[in-house]
Design a protein around this motif. Structure first.
Motif, PDB file in Angstrom:
ATOM      1  N   PHE A  47     -35.490 115.200  57.476  1.00  0.00           N
ATOM      2  CA  PHE A  47     -34.287 116.244  57.041  1.00  0.00           C
ATOM      3  C   PHE A  47     -33.459 117.126  57.980  1.00  0.00           C
ATOM      4  O   PHE A  47     -33.111 117.479  57.309  1.00  0.00           O
ATOM      5  CB  PHE A  47     -35.545 117.287  56.684  1.00  0.00           C
ATOM      6  N   MET A  48     -34.282 117.482  59.486  1.00  0.00           N
ATOM      7  CA  MET A  48     -33.054 118.027  60.191  1.00  0.00           C
ATOM      8  C   MET A  48     -31.708 116.982  60.765  1.00  0.00           C
ATOM      9  O   MET A  48     -31.381 117.301  61.068  1.00  0.00           O
ATOM     10  CB  MET A  48     -33.862 117.797  61.616  1.00  0.00           C
ATOM     11  N   ALA A  49     -31.975 114.969  60.493  1.00  0.00           N
ATOM     12  CA  ALA A  49     -31.336 114.341  60.863  1.00  0.00           C
ATOM     13  C   ALA A  49     -30.374 114.723  59.993  1.00  0.00           C
ATOM     14  O   ALA A  49     -28.896 114.680  60.134  1.00  0.00           O
ATOM     15  CB  ALA A  49     -31.604 112.922  59.998  1.00  0.00           C
ATOM     16  N   GLY A  50     -30.344 114.717  58.446  1.00  0.00           N
ATOM     17  CA  GLY A  50     -30.107 115.197  57.169  1.00  0.00           C
ATOM     18  C   GLY A  50     -28.723 117.181  57.466  1.00  0.00           C
ATOM     19  O   GLY A  50     -28.077 116.722  57.503  1.00  0.00           O
ATOM     20  N   LEU A  51     -29.491 117.590  57.985  1.00  0.00           N
ATOM     21  CA  LEU A  51     -28.805 119.034  57.946  1.00  0.00           C
ATOM     22  C   LEU A  51     -28.014 119.010  59.501  1.00  0.00           C
ATOM     23  O   LEU A  51     -27.014 119.873  59.314  1.00  0.00           O
ATOM     24  CB  LEU A  51     -29.910 120.002  59.008  1.00  0.00           C
ATOM     25  N   GLN A  52     -28.187 117.596  60.178  1.00  0.00           N
ATOM     26  CA  GLN A  52     -26.750 117.924  61.435  1.00  0.00           C
ATOM     27  C   GLN A  52     -25.789 117.004  60.817  1.00  0.00           C
ATOM     28  O   GLN A  52     -25.071 117.812  61.183  1.00  0.00           O
ATOM     29  CB  GLN A  52     -27.533 116.777  62.298  1.00  0.00           C
ATOM     30  N   ASN A  53     -25.815 117.008  59.977  1.00  0.00           N
ATOM     31  CA  ASN A  53     -24.466 115.777  59.140  1.00  0.00           C
ATOM     32  C   ASN A  53     -24.047 117.286  58.230  1.00  0.00           C
ATOM     33  O   ASN A  53     -23.509 117.013  57.750  1.00  0.00           O
ATOM     34  CB  ASN A  53     -24.978 114.770  58.584  1.00  0.00           C
ATOM     35  N   ILE A  54     -24.411 118.000  57.644  1.00  0.00           N
ATOM     36  CA  ILE A  54     -24.198 119.776  57.299  1.00  0.00           C
ATOM     37  C   ILE A  54     -22.696 120.109  57.899  1.00  0.00           C
ATOM     38  O   ILE A  54     -23.228 120.796  59.381  1.00  0.00           O
ATOM     39  CB  ILE A  54     -24.690 120.447  56.939  1.00  0.00           C
ATOM     40  N   SER A  55     -21.454 120.213  57.546  1.00  0.00           N
ATOM     41  CA  SER A  55     -20.280 121.101  58.646  1.00  0.00           C
ATOM     42  C   SER A  55     -21.018 122.032  58.706  1.00  0.00           C
ATOM     43  O   SER A  55     -21.103 123.409  57.832  1.00  0.00           O
ATOM     44  CB  SER A  55     -19.432 120.853  58.047  1.00  0.00           C
ATOM     45  N   LYS A  56     -20.742 122.744  59.713  1.00  0.00           N
ATOM     46  CA  LYS A  56     -21.059 124.552  59.647  1.00  0.00           C
ATOM     47  C   LYS A  56     -20.285 125.188  58.837  1.00  0.00           C
ATOM     48  O   LYS A  56     -20.735 126.565  58.666  1.00  0.00           O
ATOM     49  CB  LYS A  56     -21.267 125.415  61.480  1.00  0.00           C
ATOM     50  N   GLU A  57     -18.759 124.720  59.250  1.00  0.00           N
ATOM     51  CA  GLU A  57     -17.696 125.109  58.360  1.00  0.00           C
ATOM     52  C   GLU A  57     -18.101 125.455  57.066  1.00  0.00           C
ATOM     53  O   GLU A  57     -18.083 126.876  56.054  1.00  0.00           O
ATOM     54  CB  GLU A  57     -16.465 124.700  58.013  1.00  0.00           C
ATOM     55  N   VAL A  58     -18.467 125.292  56.476  1.00  0.00           N
ATOM     56  CA  VAL A  58     -19.207 125.152  54.513  1.00  0.00           C
ATOM     57  C   VAL A  58     -20.098 126.350  55.123  1.00  0.00           C
ATOM     58  O   VAL A  58     -20.157 127.308  54.144  1.00  0.00           O
ATOM     59  CB  VAL A  58     -20.441 124.073  54.326  1.00  0.00           C
ATOM     60  N   TYR A  59     -21.241 126.601  56.009  1.00  0.00           N
ATOM     61  CA  TYR A  59     -21.814 127.711  55.692  1.00  0.00           C
ATOM     62  C   TYR A  59     -21.630 129.079  56.337  1.00  0.00           C
ATOM     63  O   TYR A  59     -21.628 130.375  55.788  1.00  0.00           O
ATOM     64  CB  TYR A  59     -23.445 127.942  56.757  1.00  0.00           C
ATOM     65  N   GLU A  60     -20.357 128.913  57.057  1.00  0.00           N
ATOM     66  CA  GLU A  60     -19.436 129.718  57.430  1.00  0.00           C
ATOM     67  C   GLU A  60     -18.285 129.949  56.122  1.00  0.00           C
ATOM     68  O   GLU A  60     -18.436 131.830  56.317  1.00  0.00           O
ATOM     69  CB  GLU A  60     -18.379 129.775  59.029  1.00  0.00           C
ATOM     70  N   SER A  61     -18.011 129.527  55.628  1.00  0.00           N
ATOM     71  CA  SER A  61     -17.531 129.758  54.073  1.00  0.00           C
ATOM     72  C   SER A  61     -18.105 131.404  53.146  1.00  0.00           C
ATOM     73  O   SER A  61     -17.393 131.805  52.226  1.00  0.00           O
ATOM     74  CB  SER A  61     -16.640 128.246  53.527  1.00  0.00           C
ATOM     75  N   ALA A  62     -19.491 130.312  52.916  1.00  0.00           N
ATOM     76  CA  ALA A  62     -20.802 131.229  52.295  1.00  0.00           C
ATOM     77  C   ALA A  62     -20.304 132.216  52.836  1.00  0.00           C
ATOM     78  O   ALA A  62     -20.653 133.539  51.730  1.00  0.00           O
ATOM     79  CB  ALA A  62     -21.756 129.857  52.226  1.00  0.00           C
ATOM     80  N   GLU A  63     -20.885 132.972  54.213  1.00  0.00           N
ATOM     81  CA  GLU A  63     -21.571 133.574  54.782  1.00  0.00           C
ATOM     82  C   GLU A  63     -20.337 134.377  53.986  1.00  0.00           C
ATOM     83  O   GLU A  63     -19.952 136.242  53.976  1.00  0.00           O
ATOM     84  CB  GLU A  63     -21.594 134.149  55.446  1.00  0.00           C
TER      85      GLU A  63
END
Length: 294
Positions: free
Chosen positions: A175-191
């Motif tokens: 799961f951590m390997a999968g999390l590394q591939n999720i762009s941080k910009e997606v979370y920043e946009s959600a915030e």
């Protein structure tokens, strides 16, 4: 010869040839051989075809109990070894988490331990004597000592604790390997849009981790139904009280090797293959992996 060496049409077949050879030798041939053996009566020095008699003989309370034990173990292990590693991976991937490398290493170390060694240690820790680790722990709280490996659900709980202790770190790393591939910009946009922690987890993390989840789910199903060594070591053999720890592979071992009935053992193996393939096919279909992408 020169045209063959530099042929673009031949190159793909050359590259996949090692896989085809290994697949044929180590999977296809053994499965076909086991399928043929399942219709035979095999005694030292001779074999004869007996039709479906081996499969008829499997219709007995002991084998049905082995299937039930394996199914319960698999279902409960999925309930523990999918969500808990996912949550741990999210925590360890968080910016505010301290000592990340320490916790990653600590949770992964059990995966490096031999199953034989781990099973022996757990058998001693969950022993029936008052001096065993778990009985010492619960009696210190005023509770009565328990027959951890002598009762059905206590024995199943011990198997699950061993499974979680051993495989939690591996699933967490997936799961951590999968999390590394999720762009941080997606979370920043959600915030920016006002999403809280739960919204980001439910609407971003979980959907984007679907391929990893499907993979972990698939290998966990196979691992659950193929479990044997843990049970064998916990009960110091393949003879647990009232067969509370008997699994499908344990029944295969008992029939094929202990009772020297390779025909029955092969039939058990084919049944196990059929069960895992059917469940995996249904699971992949439910996850939508067979649907065409729009």
């Amino acid at each position: 010869m020169s045209s063959l060496l530099y042929s673009q049409k031949l190159a793909p077949y050359v590259f996949v040839l090692p896989f085809i050879i290994s697949f044929s030798v180590f999977f296809a041939y053994p499965v076909i051989s086991a399928f043929i053996m399942s219709f035979q009566e095999i005694v030292p020095g001779s074999t004869k075809f007996i039709g479906i008699e081996n499969y008829k003989e499997l219709w007995n309370p002991t084998f049905l109990k082995a299937i039930k034990n394996s199914a319960i173990y698999t279902a409960l292990s999925l309930l523990l070894l999918i969500p808990i590693p996912l949550v741990l991976a999210v925590f360890l991937n968080s910016k505010v988490m301290m000592f990340k490398n320490f916790f990653r290493s600590t949770l992964f170390i059990p995966a490096l331990t031999s199953v034989v060694v781990a099973g022996t240690i757990f058998r001693l820790a969950f022993g029936e004597l008052e001096g065993s680790l778990m009985n010492t722990l619960i009696t210190s709280f005023g509770l009565d000592k328990q027959r951890w490996l002598g009762e059905r659900w206590l024995g199943m709980m011990t198997l699950l604790i061993l499974a979680c202790w051993r495989w939690m770190g591996i699933n967490m790393l997936y799961f951590m390997a999968g999390l590394q591939n999720i762009s941080k910009e997606v979370y920043e946009s959600a915030e920016i849009d006002g999403a809280n922690i739960w919204n980001k987890f439910a609407n971003i993390t979980v959907p984007l981790l679907k391929p990893i989840t499907v993979y972990v789910f698939t290998i966990s199903i196979y691992g659950g139904f193929a479990m044997f060594t843990e049970s064998y070591m916990l009960w110091n053999g393949n003879r647990s009280p009232k067969d509370i720890g008997l699994t499908i592979v344990g029944y295969l071992y008992r029939s094929g090797w202990e009772q020297n009935n390779l025909g029955i053992g092969a039939a058990v193996g084919i049944v196990l293959l059929a069960i895992t393939m059917i469940i995996t096919f249904v699971q992949l279909n439910l996850f939508g992996l067979f649907k065409k992408e729009e």
